[in-house]
Design an enzyme around this catalytic site. Structure first.
Site, PDB file in Angstrom:
ATOM      1  N   SER A 153       0.834  -1.193   0.000  1.00  0.00           N
ATOM      2  CA  SER A 153       0.000   0.000   0.000  1.00  0.00           C
ATOM      3  C   SER A 153       0.871   1.245   0.000  1.00  0.00           C
ATOM      4  O   SER A 153       1.583   1.528   0.963  1.00  0.00           O
ATOM      5  CB  SER A 153      -0.909   0.016   1.230  1.00  0.00           C
ATOM      6  OG  SER A 153      -1.498   1.292   1.334  1.00  0.00           O
ATOM      7  N   HIS A 158      -1.041  -1.163  -4.437  1.00  0.00           N
ATOM      8  CA  HIS A 158      -2.338  -0.848  -3.807  1.00  0.00           C
ATOM      9  C   HIS A 158      -2.409   0.663  -3.559  1.00  0.00           C
ATOM     10  O   HIS A 158      -1.525   1.250  -2.947  1.00  0.00           O
ATOM     11  CB  HIS A 158      -2.469  -1.615  -2.488  1.00  0.00           C
ATOM     12  CG  HIS A 158      -3.802  -1.474  -1.820  1.00  0.00           C
ATOM     13  ND1 HIS A 158      -4.910  -2.207  -2.188  1.00  0.00           N
ATOM     14  CD2 HIS A 158      -4.210  -0.668  -0.800  1.00  0.00           C
ATOM     15  CE1 HIS A 158      -5.942  -1.870  -1.426  1.00  0.00           C
ATOM     16  NE2 HIS A 158      -5.544  -0.929  -0.573  1.00  0.00           N
ATOM     17  N   ASP A 172      -4.738   3.783  -2.125  1.00  0.00           N
ATOM     18  CA  ASP A 172      -5.865   4.117  -1.246  1.00  0.00           C
ATOM     19  C   ASP A 172      -6.365   5.528  -1.498  1.00  0.00           C
ATOM     20  O   ASP A 172      -5.640   6.495  -1.262  1.00  0.00           O
ATOM     21  CB  ASP A 172      -5.423   4.002   0.218  1.00  0.00           C
ATOM     22  CG  ASP A 172      -5.187   2.554   0.621  1.00  0.00           C
ATOM     23  OD1 ASP A 172      -6.130   1.759   0.529  1.00  0.00           O
ATOM     24  OD2 ASP A 172      -4.049   2.226   1.012  1.00  0.00           O
ATOM     25  N   MET A 207      -9.012   8.334  -0.362  1.00  0.00           N
ATOM     26  CA  MET A 207      -9.901   8.697   0.759  1.00  0.00           C
ATOM     27  C   MET A 207     -10.421  10.110   0.565  1.00  0.00           C
ATOM     28  O   MET A 207      -9.649  10.999   0.192  1.00  0.00           O
ATOM     29  CB  MET A 207      -9.114   8.648   2.072  1.00  0.00           C
ATOM     30  CG  MET A 207      -8.434   7.328   2.331  1.00  0.00           C
ATOM     31  SD  MET A 207      -7.488   7.404   3.863  1.00  0.00           S
ATOM     32  CE  MET A 207      -6.722   5.789   3.852  1.00  0.00           C
ATOM     33  N   HIS A 222      -8.306   1.249  -4.302  1.00  0.00           N
ATOM     34  CA  HIS A 222      -9.283   1.040  -3.228  1.00  0.00           C
ATOM     35  C   HIS A 222      -9.941   2.384  -2.927  1.00  0.00           C
ATOM     36  O   HIS A 222      -9.317   3.269  -2.336  1.00  0.00           O
ATOM     37  CB  HIS A 222      -8.508   0.488  -2.008  1.00  0.00           C
ATOM     38  CG  HIS A 222      -9.331   0.329  -0.768  1.00  0.00           C
ATOM     39  ND1 HIS A 222      -8.763   0.107   0.467  1.00  0.00           N
ATOM     40  CD2 HIS A 222     -10.674   0.339  -0.560  1.00  0.00           C
ATOM     41  CE1 HIS A 222      -9.710   0.000   1.383  1.00  0.00           C
ATOM     42  NE2 HIS A 222     -10.882   0.146   0.792  1.00  0.00           N
ATOM     43  N   MET A 250     -12.178   4.703  -0.966  1.00  0.00           N
ATOM     44  CA  MET A 250     -12.890   4.937   0.297  1.00  0.00           C
ATOM     45  C   MET A 250     -13.580   6.278   0.163  1.00  0.00           C
ATOM     46  O   MET A 250     -13.196   7.270   0.796  1.00  0.00           O
ATOM     47  CB  MET A 250     -11.889   4.906   1.468  1.00  0.00           C
ATOM     48  CG  MET A 250     -11.417   3.501   1.797  1.00  0.00           C
ATOM     49  SD  MET A 250      -9.873   3.476   2.712  1.00  0.00           S
ATOM     50  CE  MET A 250      -8.722   3.480   1.355  1.00  0.00           C
ATOM     51  N   MET A 282     -11.776  -5.715   4.976  1.00  0.00           N
ATOM     52  CA  MET A 282     -11.024  -4.749   5.795  1.00  0.00           C
ATOM     53  C   MET A 282     -10.772  -5.345   7.175  1.00  0.00           C
ATOM     54  O   MET A 282     -11.713  -5.733   7.878  1.00  0.00           O
ATOM     55  CB  MET A 282     -11.807  -3.431   5.941  1.00  0.00           C
ATOM     56  CG  MET A 282     -11.925  -2.607   4.664  1.00  0.00           C
ATOM     57  SD  MET A 282     -10.363  -2.236   3.841  1.00  0.00           S
ATOM     58  CE  MET A 282      -9.455  -1.385   5.136  1.00  0.00           C
ATOM     59  N   ASP A 339      -6.938  -6.316   3.986  1.00  0.00           N
ATOM     60  CA  ASP A 339      -6.346  -4.979   3.996  1.00  0.00           C
ATOM     61  C   ASP A 339      -6.395  -4.381   5.401  1.00  0.00           C
ATOM     62  O   ASP A 339      -7.472  -4.117   5.930  1.00  0.00           O
ATOM     63  CB  ASP A 339      -7.113  -4.092   2.999  1.00  0.00           C
ATOM     64  CG  ASP A 339      -6.479  -2.721   2.828  1.00  0.00           C
ATOM     65  OD1 ASP A 339      -5.398  -2.474   3.394  1.00  0.00           O
ATOM     66  OD2 ASP A 339      -7.084  -1.896   2.106  1.00  0.00           O
ATOM     67  N   GLY A 378      -3.297  -3.813   8.810  1.00  0.00           N
ATOM     68  CA  GLY A 378      -2.608  -4.495   9.908  1.00  0.00           C
ATOM     69  C   GLY A 378      -1.995  -5.835   9.535  1.00  0.00           C
ATOM     70  O   GLY A 378      -1.785  -6.687  10.404  1.00  0.00           O
TER      71      GLY A 378
HETATM   72  C1  DX5 Z   1      -6.554   1.625   5.331  1.00  0.00           C
HETATM   73  C2  DX5 Z   1      -6.073   1.346   3.935  1.00  0.00           C
HETATM   74  C3  DX5 Z   1      -4.960   0.386   3.888  1.00  0.00           C
HETATM   75  C4  DX5 Z   1      -3.701   0.866   4.589  1.00  0.00           C
HETATM   76  C5  DX5 Z   1      -3.030  -0.347   5.146  1.00  0.00           C
HETATM   77  O1  DX5 Z   1      -7.688   2.393   5.295  1.00  0.00           O
HETATM   78  O2  DX5 Z   1      -7.118   0.812   3.146  1.00  0.00           O
HETATM   79  O3  DX5 Z   1      -4.669  -0.039   2.552  1.00  0.00           O
HETATM   80  O4  DX5 Z   1      -2.817   1.555   3.758  1.00  0.00           O
HETATM   81  O5  DX5 Z   1      -1.980   0.059   5.933  1.00  0.00           O
HETATM   82  P1  DX5 Z   1      -1.329  -0.893   7.030  1.00  0.00           P
HETATM   83  O6  DX5 Z   1      -0.799  -2.097   6.290  1.00  0.00           O
HETATM   84  O7  DX5 Z   1      -0.259  -0.053   7.612  1.00  0.00           O
HETATM   85  O8  DX5 Z   1      -2.396  -1.265   8.009  1.00  0.00           O
HETATM   86 ZN    ZN Z   2      -6.568  -0.131   1.125  1.00  0.00          ZN
END
Ligand code: DX5
Ligand code: ZN
Length: 218
Positions: free
Chosen positions: A9, A34, A36, A38, A67, A69, A138, A176, A178
């Site tokens: 990511s 990946h 993200d 937002m 992805h 969001m 998630m 996705d 942690g």
């Molecule tokens: C969270 C994102 C993830 C994030 C994951 O909202 O969708 O893709 O970047 O980051 P880590 O791997 O640090 O949890």
């Molecule tokens: Zn993501």
């Protein structure tokens, strides 16, 4: 055990050295980038948008796994196709007419993904699974990198895997949030096909090695 696809990511990349970090992913055993997106409404954070993704696309040699969001993602499906998304995931919770959104993603030439928040049961996808190329489960509440993995995710992956097998579809399961070297093998044996990892890749001393280890290559 099959080898999972790895999707680092870029949210955890060094944005001042984005080209360098994209090239690190290019030269690693990672499979996808990946990305993200937002909007500050669907999630409390704002990440980056089209100009940055265009810059990433210029250097990326692997598929872009985008992805979203964002609320009402239908507004931007064609735009993301135009700037080079290969897989486009919308959130179940952000779509009033999910089936229509999936059709629009396919019509724009992309693979269609659906992301589900930790509170959304996988059973809510029972009637659309045949139209979904990838379910992004998630394992944190979306919005931020570096959060702690939610343990209930294992149960959701197992349940989703049997729904997919029952229907004989080829939907991939992506996890996705942690994801670490510790939980990766357990996620893969539960049925995960794609592992997204931000901080455990870009926070590692050697990100290339971290990607290789996540993929299960010692
Ligand atoms: C969270 C994102 C993830 C994030 C994951 O909202 O969708 O893709 O970047 O980051 P880590 O791997 O640090 O949890
Ligand atoms: Zn993501």
């Amino acid at each position: 055990m099959h080898r999972p696809l790895i999707a680092p990511s870029l949210l955890a990349a060094d944005f001042g050295n984005l080209q360098r970090d994209v090239e690190m992913v290019n030269h690693s055993v990672a499979d996808w980038h990946h990305i993200d997106v937002m909007d500050g409404l669907f999630v409390p954070n704002i990440s980056y948008g089209m100009p940055v993704i265009k810059a990433i696309k210029k250097h990326a040699t692997k598929p872009l796994d985008v992805h979203l969001m964002i609320v009402d993602p239908d507004r931007y499906i064609q735009t993301f196709a135009d700037i080079g998304a290969d897989v486009l995931s919308v959130h179940y919770e952000a779509c009033t007419h999910l089936h229509r959104s999936l059709q629009a993603i396919h019509a724009a030439g992309m693979k269609a993904g659906v992301a589900i928040n930790p509170h959304t049961p996988v059973s809510f996808l029972a009637d659309t699974l045949e139209n979904i190329d990838l379910v992004c489960v998630m394992s944190v509440n979306p919005g931020f990198g570096g959060q702690r993995f939610i343990q209930n995710t294992y149960r959701k992956i197992t349940e989703l895997k049997s729904m997919i097998e029952e229907r004989k579809c080829s939907t991939l399961i992506e996890v996705d949030g942690g994801v670490t070297l510790e939980n990766a093998p357990k996620l893969v044996s539960a049925g995960a096909d794609v592992l997204v990892a931000g901080s455990s890749v870009f926070g590692a001393d050697n990100p290339t090695d971290a990607i290789r280890l996540l993929a299960g290559n010692q």
